[in-house]
Write a protein that holds these residues in place. Structure first.
Motif, PDB file in Angstrom:
ATOM      1  N   ARG A 366      -3.106 -14.036 -39.106  1.00 20.25           N
ATOM      2  CA  ARG A 366      -2.218 -15.330 -38.707  1.00 20.25           C
ATOM      3  C   ARG A 366      -0.726 -14.446 -38.613  1.00 20.25           C
ATOM      4  O   ARG A 366      -0.505 -13.458 -39.459  1.00 20.25           O
ATOM      5  N   LEU A 367       0.046 -14.881 -37.438  1.00 25.69           N
ATOM      6  CA  LEU A 367       1.176 -14.050 -37.100  1.00 25.69           C
ATOM      7  C   LEU A 367       2.413 -15.034 -37.526  1.00 25.69           C
ATOM      8  O   LEU A 367       3.081 -14.551 -38.401  1.00 25.69           O
ATOM      9  N   ILE A 368       2.418 -16.159 -36.777  1.00 27.55           N
ATOM     10  CA  ILE A 368       3.625 -17.010 -36.920  1.00 27.55           C
ATOM     11  C   ILE A 368       3.084 -17.997 -37.567  1.00 27.55           C
ATOM     12  O   ILE A 368       1.948 -18.905 -37.130  1.00 27.55           O
ATOM     13  N   VAL A 369       3.938 -18.607 -38.699  1.00 27.40           N
ATOM     14  CA  VAL A 369       3.616 -19.565 -39.583  1.00 27.40           C
ATOM     15  C   VAL A 369       4.703 -20.446 -39.902  1.00 27.40           C
ATOM     16  O   VAL A 369       5.641 -20.114 -39.608  1.00 27.40           O
ATOM     17  N   ASN A 370       4.312 -21.452 -40.738  1.00 28.20           N
ATOM     18  CA  ASN A 370       5.251 -22.326 -41.670  1.00 28.20           C
ATOM     19  C   ASN A 370       5.450 -21.728 -43.015  1.00 28.20           C
ATOM     20  O   ASN A 370       4.513 -21.074 -43.466  1.00 28.20           O
ATOM     21  N   CYS A 371       6.371 -22.084 -43.621  1.00 22.06           N
ATOM     22  CA  CYS A 371       6.577 -21.705 -45.188  1.00 22.06           C
ATOM     23  C   CYS A 371       5.463 -22.060 -46.095  1.00 22.06           C
ATOM     24  O   CYS A 371       5.197 -21.502 -47.082  1.00 22.06           O
ATOM     25  N   GLY A 372       5.128 -23.342 -45.680  1.00 16.08           N
ATOM     26  CA  GLY A 372       4.261 -23.808 -46.778  1.00 16.08           C
ATOM     27  C   GLY A 372       5.172 -25.045 -47.581  1.00 16.08           C
ATOM     28  O   GLY A 372       5.976 -25.379 -47.202  1.00 16.08           O
ATOM     29  N   ALA A 373       4.443 -25.148 -48.647  1.00 12.74           N
ATOM     30  CA  ALA A 373       5.141 -26.226 -49.434  1.00 12.74           C
ATOM     31  C   ALA A 373       4.884 -25.758 -51.291  1.00 12.74           C
ATOM     32  O   ALA A 373       3.820 -24.973 -51.546  1.00 12.74           O
ATOM     33  N   SER A 374       5.577 -26.161 -51.869  1.00 12.31           N
ATOM     34  CA  SER A 374       5.520 -25.772 -53.598  1.00 12.31           C
ATOM     35  C   SER A 374       4.742 -26.986 -54.033  1.00 12.31           C
ATOM     36  O   SER A 374       4.560 -27.960 -53.633  1.00 12.31           O
TER      37      SER A 374
END
Length: 552
Positions: A366-374
């Motif tokens: 994985r190179l470019i991602v979103n930050c995700g979620a708490s």
């Protein structure tokens, strides 16, 4: 029409309140079974493994649910209030729903052994002593009671093995009373996931007790129709929610398949719809993309789920109903959020403002991602991670794009290359500007290019700062080199990539990554980096151009 709909909504709320008041009375309790069944004619096996690590935490009196840890070594914290735990109301409600839902029974079953069995029985007996007599409050909210009944029945083999007569009597009586109560309450539960949870618990209860459940099965399918779009995505647009719901449906489907294939067939249409969409969201490492509150999840468990579903459909390229695009070129995978902001849900974190964000992977990197979620529903992280700055897209100023933004997408393919022309008007209300994004993936899968355009103000006005953020996976190490417009990336597998940008000031900044699930553990962000390009959008369009290419 709107007034009539509002009247209907108010009427349903009043009916639910009246029903809740009735359920809490002693007289209602007398209408429920008072004699325990001698046995449960049929029981499912627990379909999914639990976490030995979580079982160990429970042995230590550490109750870790929904991103919150509560330490209570001497007694189960069944009735601890939000003020005692110093939690906001949303975080406390989510934690309490997990606690009273008893999904963690499978953790003891996975650990196995007499000590785990005794601990599971002790906690069930403790709950029965605290809450079995009065059907009131969150512990008896229909969706919570439905989850509890599902997990009690799933763990029944484990907890009843070697149990004394007194525990077996109380446990079986509680199952009968839960089933009878849900037969009354499930249909009055708010539509969506709450009604689904209440109804699937009812189906398990009726089946285990050997009672007719055709009407409950139809109600379950009706609840699913409101949750699953025609292309297979969940209405929340959250890949993890799709995964969790598919797990529940597959478990029930396999249980019914051995008993009555005709009833199991009622669920088949949802398996055939959802499994390909789950494949749609998988990166090359087997985990899920991070959109709208999702996490990577466990790749091996996703693979097992897809195998058990027996649904062989291939993922779409364009999931237009759910608002996603998927482009594959050899080992390169590009996933784009080309839809709008989903509606807010009362029992979930804030909806994510991720318009036109994307993730990119190559092979297992994985190179470019979103930050995700708490995992925590309330608190600062939930709010911060839902903002557009936590996603790989462009932000304007300090605000957020409008929740009712319109999104357009055009997909083009030629000679193995794929590119998208995308636009949204989410910044129209606040800045009178449109945002356009062009993404190009070469046929080699090793050349990804972007062109970000912030259009001139539609009605004049002050310049505004525009910031492109490309969040990097924690497995990627980045270094800014040369004249400051080039970043060298080294992936987790040692592959080299070069990113070049033009049209703005480029810098590397710290970022966070919440993509890794830890079997229900507390929030644990990982540090990572983000490529940032900034500029000022004024009277003429601002254009950022960038390219990410594999070295060698």
């Amino acid at each position: 029409m709107a007034a009539a709909s509002l009247q209907e909504s108010v009427g349903r709320k009043l009916l639910r309140r009246a029903s809740a008041a009735w359920y809490a009375t002693r007289l209602y309790g007398l209408t429920l079974p008072r004699q325990a069944p001698l046995e449960l004619p049929v029981l499912p096996d627990e379909a999914w493994p639990g976490s030995v690590a979580n079982a160990d935490r429970l042995f230590q009196g550490r109750f870790v649910f929904a991103g919150v840890e509560v330490v209570s070594p001497h007694a189960a914290p069944w009735s601890m209030a939000a003020s005692e735990l110093k939690l906001d109301a949303a975080s406390h409600a989510a934690w309490a729903a997990e606690l009273h839902g008893f999904r963690w029974l499978r953790d003891f079953a996975t650990q196995g052994g007499d000590m785990a069995r005794r601990m599971a029985r002790a906690l069930i007996a403790s709950w029965l002593g605290a809450h079995a007599q009065r059907i009131h409050g969150l512990p008896w909210r229909a969706d919570v009671a439905g989850r509890r009944l599902s997990h009690w029945i799933g763990a029944a083999h484990f907890v009843l093995d070697g149990a004394d007569d007194a525990f077996a009597h109380d446990f079986l009586l509680a199952i009968a009373r839960h089933t009878a109560h849900l037969n009354n309450a499930a249909k009055r539960t708010p539509p969506g996931l709450p009604r689904f949870a209440a109804t699937i618990g009812l189906v398990y209860g009726l089946e285990a007790l050997g009672q007719p459940e055709q009407a409950a099965m139809q109600a379950l399918c009706d609840a699913l129709e409101t949750q699953i779009l025609a292309d297979g995505c969940h209405v929340s647009r959250n890949p993890s929610q799709l995964y969790r719901l598919l797990r529940e449906i597959v478990a029930l489907w396999r249980f019914l398949l051995a008993l009555d294939p005709e009833r199991a067939a009622m669920l088949q249409v949802f398996l055939d719809r959802m499994a390909p969409m789950l494949r749609f969201f998988r990166h090359g490492d087997g985990g899920l993309a991070l959109f709208h509150g999702g996490q990577e999840e466990a790749a091996a468990q996703i693979e097992q789920l897809l195998d058990l579903s027996e649904a062989k459909g291939k993922p779409l390229n364009s999931a237009t109903l759910s608002g996603y695009e998927r482009a594959i070129a050899r080992r390169g995978l590009l996933l784009v959020d080309a839809g709008g902001t989903p509606p807010a849900q009362s029992d979930a974190p804030p909806p994510h403002r991720s318009l036109l964000s994307f993730e990119f992977s190559h092979g297992k990197d994985r190179l470019i991602v979103n930050c995700g979620a708490s995992r925590r529903v309330g608190g600062g992280w939930a709010e911060a991670l839902s903002g557009s700055a936590a996603h790989s897209t462009v932000t304007l100023g300090q605000g957020e794009p409008s929740v009712d933004a319109r999104v357009s997408v055009m997909r083009n393919e030629q000679d193995g290359a794929i590119w998208f022309d995308l636009e949204h008007d989410g910044w129209r209300a606040s800045h009178n500007r449109l945002y356009r994004r062009r993404l190009f993936l070469a046929a080699s899968g090793e050349d990804l290019r972007g062109e970000e355009t912030v259009a001139e103000s539609l009605t004049g006005g002050m310049p505004v700062e525009a910031v492109l953020r490309l969040h990097l996976h924690p497995g990627v190490h980045a270094s800014l080199i040369g004249s400051g417009d080039t970043v060298i990336l080294k992936s987790a597998t040692g592959q080299g990539w070069r990113w070049r940008g033009a049209g703005g000031v480029v810098r590397l900044e710290d970022s966070v990554y919440f993509g890794h699930a830890d079997n229900g553990g507390a929030d644990a962000p990982r540090r990572t980096q983000q490529i940032v390009m900034a500029g000022s959008a004024g009277e003429t369009p601002l254009v950022f151009k960038w390219a990410l290419t594999k070295i060698g």
